[in-house]
Design an enzyme around this catalytic site. Structure first.
Site, PDB file in Angstrom:
ATOM      1  N   GLY A 203      38.238  41.385  46.995  1.00 18.81           N
ATOM      2  CA  GLY A 203      36.762  41.409  48.028  1.00 18.81           C
ATOM      3  C   GLY A 203      35.485  41.649  47.056  1.00 18.81           C
TER       4      GLY A 203
ATOM      5  N   ASP B  40      47.894  33.027  55.873  1.00 19.52           N
ATOM      6  CA  ASP B  40      47.947  31.822  55.084  1.00 19.52           C
ATOM      7  C   ASP B  40      46.936  30.983  55.519  1.00 19.52           C
ATOM      8  OD1 ASP B  40      48.669  29.505  53.544  1.00 19.52           O
ATOM      9  OD2 ASP B  40      50.631  29.843  53.596  1.00 19.52           O
TER      10      ASP B  40
ATOM     11  N   ASP C 285      37.597  30.668  47.131  1.00 23.86           N
ATOM     12  CA  ASP C 285      37.728  31.037  45.791  1.00 23.86           C
ATOM     13  C   ASP C 285      39.294  30.959  45.796  1.00 23.86           C
ATOM     14  OD1 ASP C 285      37.419  31.709  43.075  1.00 23.86           O
ATOM     15  OD2 ASP C 285      37.011  33.911  43.546  1.00 23.86           O
TER      16      ASP C 285
ATOM     17  N   LYS D  88      36.585  26.469  44.785  1.00 20.18           N
ATOM     18  CA  LYS D  88      37.015  26.317  43.248  1.00 20.18           C
ATOM     19  C   LYS D  88      37.855  25.106  43.362  1.00 20.18           C
ATOM     20  CE  LYS D  88      39.727  30.241  42.057  1.00 20.18           C
ATOM     21  NZ  LYS D  88      39.311  31.083  40.973  1.00 20.18           N
TER      22      LYS D  88
HETATM   23  C1  LIG Z   1      40.878  34.385  42.516  1.00 19.19           C
HETATM   24  S1  LIG Z   1      41.277  35.286  44.046  1.00 19.19           S
HETATM   25  C2  LIG Z   1      39.861  35.560  44.841  1.00 19.19           C
HETATM   26  C3  LIG Z   1      38.963  36.402  44.179  1.00 19.19           C
HETATM   27  C4  LIG Z   1      37.766  37.123  45.073  1.00 19.19           C
HETATM   28  N1  LIG Z   1      37.102  35.906  45.442  1.00 19.19           N
HETATM   29  C5  LIG Z   1      37.082  38.017  44.753  1.00 19.19           C
HETATM   30  O1  LIG Z   1      35.914  38.042  44.505  1.00 19.19           O
HETATM   31  O2  LIG Z   1      37.657  39.250  44.829  1.00 19.19           O
HETATM   32  C6  LIG Z   1      42.229  34.199  44.948  1.00 19.19           C
HETATM   33  C7  LIG Z   1      42.636  34.441  46.173  1.00 19.19           C
HETATM   34  O3  LIG Z   1      43.274  33.059  46.913  1.00 19.19           O
HETATM   35  C8  LIG Z   1      44.333  33.857  47.724  1.00 19.19           C
HETATM   36  N2  LIG Z   1      45.063  32.715  48.331  1.00 19.19           N
HETATM   37  C9  LIG Z   1      45.604  31.741  47.719  1.00 19.19           C
HETATM   38  N3  LIG Z   1      46.241  30.978  48.696  1.00 19.19           N
HETATM   39  C10 LIG Z   1      45.983  31.270  49.827  1.00 19.19           C
HETATM   40  C11 LIG Z   1      46.184  30.680  51.000  1.00 19.19           C
HETATM   41  N4  LIG Z   1      46.953  29.695  51.313  1.00 19.19           N
HETATM   42  N5  LIG Z   1      45.536  31.290  52.266  1.00 19.19           N
HETATM   43  C12 LIG Z   1      44.692  32.530  52.041  1.00 19.19           C
HETATM   44  N6  LIG Z   1      44.431  33.104  50.765  1.00 19.19           N
HETATM   45  C13 LIG Z   1      45.028  32.521  49.757  1.00 19.19           C
HETATM   46  C14 LIG Z   1      45.085  34.660  46.910  1.00 19.19           C
HETATM   47  O4  LIG Z   1      45.883  35.421  47.759  1.00 19.19           O
HETATM   48  C15 LIG Z   1      43.918  35.324  45.988  1.00 19.19           C
HETATM   49  O5  LIG Z   1      43.541  36.574  46.634  1.00 19.19           O
END
Ligand SMILES: C[S@@+](CC[C@H](N)C(=O)[O-])C[C@H]1O[C@@H](n2cnc3c(N)ncnc32)[C@H](O)[C@@H]1O
Length: 267
Positions: A106, A142, A171, A211
């Site tokens: 978050g 998802d 991200d 990203k």
């Molecule tokens: C690097 S973290 C994000 C960090 C966030 N921007 C922060 O500042 O706290 C990447 C996130 O992408 C999510 N993610 C990956 N694939 C996803 C998908 N198909 N749908 C939704 N979320 C996804 C992961 O669960 C993870 O929490």
């Protein structure tokens, strides 16, 4: 900009941060950076721990962004990547409607809530469970699933033709497999899906951040970005670890759906 030359500047007061040490108490936009902590903290109980987790812990303890995130009440050091990109490209304006994809835990959502203020709106989505962020709406699902996309679009409401968001941030990153080509393909697939969504919901003039990974080519993604946005940049924010292949595309000045339609399916 090098790491540490402009560290994690904080944020102005916002709607979020119910707790006394929340991010709302951080320094304002453009404020001074992180003071390098010069931490040489030794791990007292390294014995018995796996080498990789010991290294991770050592890095966390000596990382000024981790310390500053903790001090300001941000849930992740990643928050500073958005702060730095926003300061460079003015992505989040008071009153902006923001969609934050891959939001957990978050940090970006917290920054967005602060920056758009009372008149704005922030919707954060993640496949993982996420603690609610005060001032933001959160959704679990998802993003690559049709049903999730429908729920997100319904939550945004309004007239998608007119645009229901001013910024779409992604991200998102699938867990790394360690196999570079696979990781690259997966991250580009997420970025492409995020871009398709952005093109469907952004208002003209809106922006998009996603990203990607360094070193691989993503010609299709770049081609689409350049068609839909006036300016497209590749950015490695100082808070992004130097040893990480992570990179962001920042696209500003969404041309609107009619420009895209006019270009036709072949672009
Ligand atoms: C690097 S973290 C994000 C960090 C966030 N921007 C922060 O500042 O706290 C990447 C996130 O992408 C999510 N993610 C990956 N694939 C996803 C998908 N198909 N749908 C939704 N979320 C996804 C992961 O669960 C993870 O929490």
């Amino acid at each position: 900009m090098s790491k540490g030359s402009k560290g994690p500047s904080g944020t102005g007061g916002g709607r979020g941060g119910g707790s006394g040490r929340g991010p709302g108490r951080g320094p304002g936009r453009g404020s001074s950076g992180v003071r390098g902590r010069n931490v040489k903290e030794k791990l007292r109980t390294a014995r018995g721990r796996k080498i990789s987790s010991t290294r991770w812990l050592q890095r966390q303890l000596s990382d000024p962004y981790v310390a500053e995130a903790k001090r300001l009440g941000y849930r992740s050091r990643a928050a500073f990547k958005l702060v730095q990109m926003d300061e460079r490209y003015q992505l989040l304006k008071p009153g902006s409607r923001v969609v934050d994809l891959g939001a957990a835990p978050g940090g970006w959502t917290q920054v967005a809530v602060e920056r758009v203020g009372e008149g704005g709106r922030v919707v954060g989505l993640d496949i993982s469970e996420m603690e609610p962020v005060p001032g933001a709406e959160t959704l679990r699902g998802d993003f690559l699933e049709e049903d999730c996309l429908q729920r997100l679009t319904a939550l945004l409401g309004g007239d998608p033709e007119a645009g229901v968001a001013d910024a779409v941030l992604s991200d998102m990153a699938a867990p790394a497999t360690g196999h570079r080509p696979t990781d690259h393909l997966r991250i580009v697939a997420l970025a492409e899906a995020a871009l398709d969504f952005a093109e469907a919901v952004l208002s003209p003039g809106g922006c998009f951040v996603a990203k990607v990974l360094q070193g691989g080519s993503e010609p299709e993604l770049l081609k689409k970005l350049r068609l839909s946005f006036r300016k497209v940049h590749h950015v490695k924010p100082p808070a992004s670890r130097a040893d990480s292949a992570e990179l962001y595309v920042v696209a500003t000045g969404f041309r609107g759906r009619s420009a895209e339609d006019a270009a036709g399916p072949e672009g």
